[in-house]
Design an enzyme around this catalytic site. Structure first.
Site, PDB file in Angstrom:
ATOM      1  N   MET B  30       0.318 -32.497  18.589  1.00 41.98           N
ATOM      2  CA  MET B  30      -0.116 -31.112  18.375  1.00 41.98           C
ATOM      3  C   MET B  30      -0.998 -31.044  17.126  1.00 41.98           C
ATOM      4  O   MET B  30      -1.236 -29.959  16.584  1.00 41.98           O
ATOM      5  CB  MET B  30       1.095 -30.189  18.249  1.00 41.98           C
ATOM      6  CG  MET B  30       1.968 -30.224  19.513  1.00 41.98           C
ATOM      7  SD  MET B  30       2.728 -28.646  19.930  1.00 41.98           S
ATOM      8  CE  MET B  30       3.785 -28.399  18.520  1.00 41.98           C
ATOM      9  N   HIS B  34       0.242 -36.599  10.408  1.00 41.68           N
ATOM     10  CA  HIS B  34       0.832 -37.198   9.202  1.00 41.68           C
ATOM     11  C   HIS B  34       1.087 -38.676   9.458  1.00 41.68           C
ATOM     12  O   HIS B  34       0.697 -39.203  10.515  1.00 41.68           O
ATOM     13  CB  HIS B  34       2.095 -36.441   8.779  1.00 41.68           C
ATOM     14  CG  HIS B  34       3.118 -36.320   9.876  1.00 41.68           C
ATOM     15  ND1 HIS B  34       3.768 -37.403  10.417  1.00 41.68           N
ATOM     16  CD2 HIS B  34       3.584 -35.237  10.541  1.00 41.68           C
ATOM     17  CE1 HIS B  34       4.606 -36.993  11.346  1.00 41.68           C
ATOM     18  NE2 HIS B  34       4.505 -35.685  11.459  1.00 41.68           N
ATOM     19  N   HIS B  37       2.333 -39.891  12.840  1.00 43.93           N
ATOM     20  CA  HIS B  37       1.317 -40.011  13.889  1.00 43.93           C
ATOM     21  C   HIS B  37       0.470 -41.270  13.694  1.00 43.93           C
ATOM     22  O   HIS B  37       0.113 -41.950  14.656  1.00 43.93           O
ATOM     23  CB  HIS B  37       0.384 -38.794  13.878  1.00 43.93           C
ATOM     24  CG  HIS B  37       1.080 -37.491  14.132  1.00 43.93           C
ATOM     25  ND1 HIS B  37       1.250 -36.533  13.164  1.00 43.93           N
ATOM     26  CD2 HIS B  37       1.654 -36.988  15.256  1.00 43.93           C
ATOM     27  CE1 HIS B  37       1.887 -35.494  13.679  1.00 43.93           C
ATOM     28  NE2 HIS B  37       2.149 -35.734  14.939  1.00 43.93           N
ATOM     29  N   MET B 148      10.224 -41.833  17.396  1.00 40.19           N
ATOM     30  CA  MET B 148      11.673 -41.719  17.529  1.00 40.19           C
ATOM     31  C   MET B 148      12.253 -40.643  16.614  1.00 40.19           C
ATOM     32  O   MET B 148      13.430 -40.308  16.724  1.00 40.19           O
ATOM     33  CB  MET B 148      12.355 -43.058  17.258  1.00 40.19           C
ATOM     34  CG  MET B 148      12.408 -43.959  18.470  1.00 40.19           C
ATOM     35  SD  MET B 148      13.241 -43.176  19.897  1.00 40.19           S
ATOM     36  CE  MET B 148      14.950 -43.248  19.351  1.00 40.19           C
ATOM     37  N   VAL B 176       8.968 -43.217  10.602  1.00 39.84           N
ATOM     38  CA  VAL B 176       8.403 -43.657   9.323  1.00 39.84           C
ATOM     39  C   VAL B 176       9.156 -42.931   8.205  1.00 39.84           C
ATOM     40  O   VAL B 176       9.408 -41.724   8.306  1.00 39.84           O
ATOM     41  CB  VAL B 176       6.899 -43.330   9.241  1.00 39.84           C
ATOM     42  CG1 VAL B 176       6.323 -43.789   7.913  1.00 39.84           C
ATOM     43  CG2 VAL B 176       6.157 -43.986  10.407  1.00 39.84           C
ATOM     44  N   SER B 186       6.121 -33.092   8.116  1.00 46.88           N
ATOM     45  CA  SER B 186       5.256 -32.071   7.494  1.00 46.88           C
ATOM     46  C   SER B 186       6.115 -31.065   6.757  1.00 46.88           C
ATOM     47  O   SER B 186       5.653 -30.395   5.835  1.00 46.88           O
ATOM     48  CB  SER B 186       4.439 -31.330   8.555  1.00 46.88           C
ATOM     49  OG  SER B 186       4.112 -32.164   9.616  1.00 46.88           O
ATOM     50  N   ARG B 187       7.353 -30.935   7.163  1.00 53.25           N
ATOM     51  CA  ARG B 187       8.214 -29.894   6.580  1.00 53.25           C
ATOM     52  C   ARG B 187       8.791 -30.284   5.221  1.00 53.25           C
ATOM     53  O   ARG B 187       9.348 -29.437   4.520  1.00 53.25           O
ATOM     54  CB  ARG B 187       9.351 -29.571   7.541  1.00 53.25           C
ATOM     55  CG  ARG B 187       8.856 -28.910   8.810  1.00 53.25           C
ATOM     56  CD  ARG B 187       9.977 -28.271   9.574  1.00 53.25           C
ATOM     57  NE  ARG B 187       9.475 -27.682  10.809  1.00 53.25           N
ATOM     58  CZ  ARG B 187       9.294 -28.358  11.944  1.00 53.25           C
ATOM     59  NH1 ARG B 187       9.581 -29.643  12.011  1.00 53.25           N
ATOM     60  NH2 ARG B 187       8.829 -27.729  13.018  1.00 53.25           N
TER      61      ARG B 187
END
Lengths: 282, 282
Positions: B30, B34, B37, B148, B176, B186-187
């Site tokens: 989406m 980060h 990805h 995962m 990761v 991202s959070r």
């Protein structure tokens, strides 16, 4: 011609054929083949390098009160017909092979299902779309062939292919008819002698509706009534539905315009017959 | 690297690459990329001739009270990251391109969804499975890469690929982590300084559970309580769930045996973090 029962073997075969650059035509059926199926196979044979026929009576598309167990099966005869039609592979999986466990995913069809035959068969087209999705991934065809006799199924598969972007061309093959116009169907043998004489009136009624439109009529209900009237005048069958929609969207029409379908289902003593005409209205 | 916005152009491109015999690796996202990805892209780059990244914020997987509109987007930045990661094509369709009308078919997921994060997001995985089905047909990859970190999503996609017989290999890429063990997300930026210090305790708690099992414990509830206890002792977060299931089936276990997942979700002031460990128990 070879028969394959395993999904994995089928996929390996088809990947190999695609690698060779062959175009693949696919005719999915529930077996018990008749001339309608043969017309699909013939067309697939003409248009592709490689032809696959699948025979699978799909439990998922039968309702709880429908006759999955009693659905007619005759693999020997189907095998002969397929061979004569020039099929390359018959894919003939068991229910266990296709559904080793309760499916963890299914396809839900939201449009084109709450009219015509779909109205009285809730979930039927979910089952059809689910098995067709599976078969498309197993066979990986370039073209898939479906008969216009079941125009609603063609409409649903059209939506499935478009909305899920299957890289597959849908080929809708015209209904095969007897000389007197009656659409060929395995169920025609269940008609009494008298009913068999009346049955061509169904197609005649649709043609009457079509002629009415071609003569300039644009009122949906008037055309519908003309078809109903013809059936009532010429048969003792009981009308299940006579409906007119846009095609393939199967949406109600305010006025007769564009690509439309005239469709009917009529119950005789031991057989329910369906038929339809799709036409373009200027 | 090129960017393609149209489905038809994308399919034509991918068919051409397949024709050349190239293997295709696909990373659906989406966007707002980060390091997680990037790990997927790196792995796809290593294992395939051709790498496709899709960026599409899928409205179908957001609930009515979820923030589809506010989901972060930064195409310029994503484009740079993709380029550096060696992506060949970025597929970047609009919502209108992917859903020109209300979808006439969707995928319904029946298994693996009523636990973990799926419990509080009804329909979420139907939306995920539907868009992934569409993307798989558009990109036609040989391998698809998922992280995962979202183990339940991997389980659902595994079911989708198996039950629908997609000729695609699912590659699940390990989470990761920061040096202190915290799963990258991202959070994480929404954590306060104090919370950021506590957050590594989530992974530590999972590792504690794992060590407990490796030391011989086979009682599900005892291991679960050990994880809960560790989180409560070392953070001020509020536990959303700590659950243990078979993997990828996500079924409750009577005893710890086979491939299993230890998974948790914990709410901090402005961020809800998830993490998991999948392990084999003899």
């Amino acid at each position: 011609m070879i028969t394959i029962e395993k999904i994995e073997q089928m996929q390996a075969c088809m990947l190999a054929e695609r690698q060779k650059g062959k175009t693949i035509g696919f005719v999915p059926t529930m077996g018990y083949l008749h001339e309608g199926h043969v017309a699909l196979l013939k067309r697939a044979r003409e248009e592709n390098d490689f032809v696959v026929l699948s025979i699978f009576v799909n439990p998922l598309q039968f309702g709880p009160n429908e006759d999955f167990e009693r659905y007619p099966r005759d693999f020997e005869r189907d095998h002969e017909i397929a061979k004569r039609a020039g099929v390359d592979i018959v894919f003939y999986p068991s229910v266990r092979e296709m559904y080793p466990h309760k499916p963890s995913v299914t396809v839900k069809v939201h449009e084109r299902v709450d009219v015509l035959c779909g109205k009285s068969r809730p979930g039927h087209f979910d089952g059809v779309a689910t098995v067709v999705t599976k078969l498309f991934h197993i066979v990986m065809p370039h073209r898939a062939y479906f008969g216009m006799k079941d125009a609603q199924q063609v409409a649903v598969i059209d939506g499935l292919i478009r909305d899920f972007h299957f890289p597959i061309e849908l080929v809708a093959v015209p209904t095969v008819r007897e000389d007197d116009g009656l659409a060929k169907s395995s169920r025609n043998v269940y008609l009494s002698e008298q009913e068999r004489k009346e049955a061509p009136a169904l197609y005649a009624a649709l043609q009457r509706g079509k002629a009415f439109i071609e003569a300039g009529e644009r009122d949906v209900e008037k055309v519908r009534q003309a078809i109903v009237h013809h059936i009532e005048q010429h048969t003792n069958g009981v009308i299940d539905y006579v409906e007119i929609y846009s095609y393939p969207e199967l949406k109600p029409l305010e006025t007769l315009q564009g690509k439309i379908i005239l469709a009917l289902a009529v119950r005789f003593t031991n057989a329910r017959l369906i038929d339809n005409i799709v036409m373009n209205v200027q």
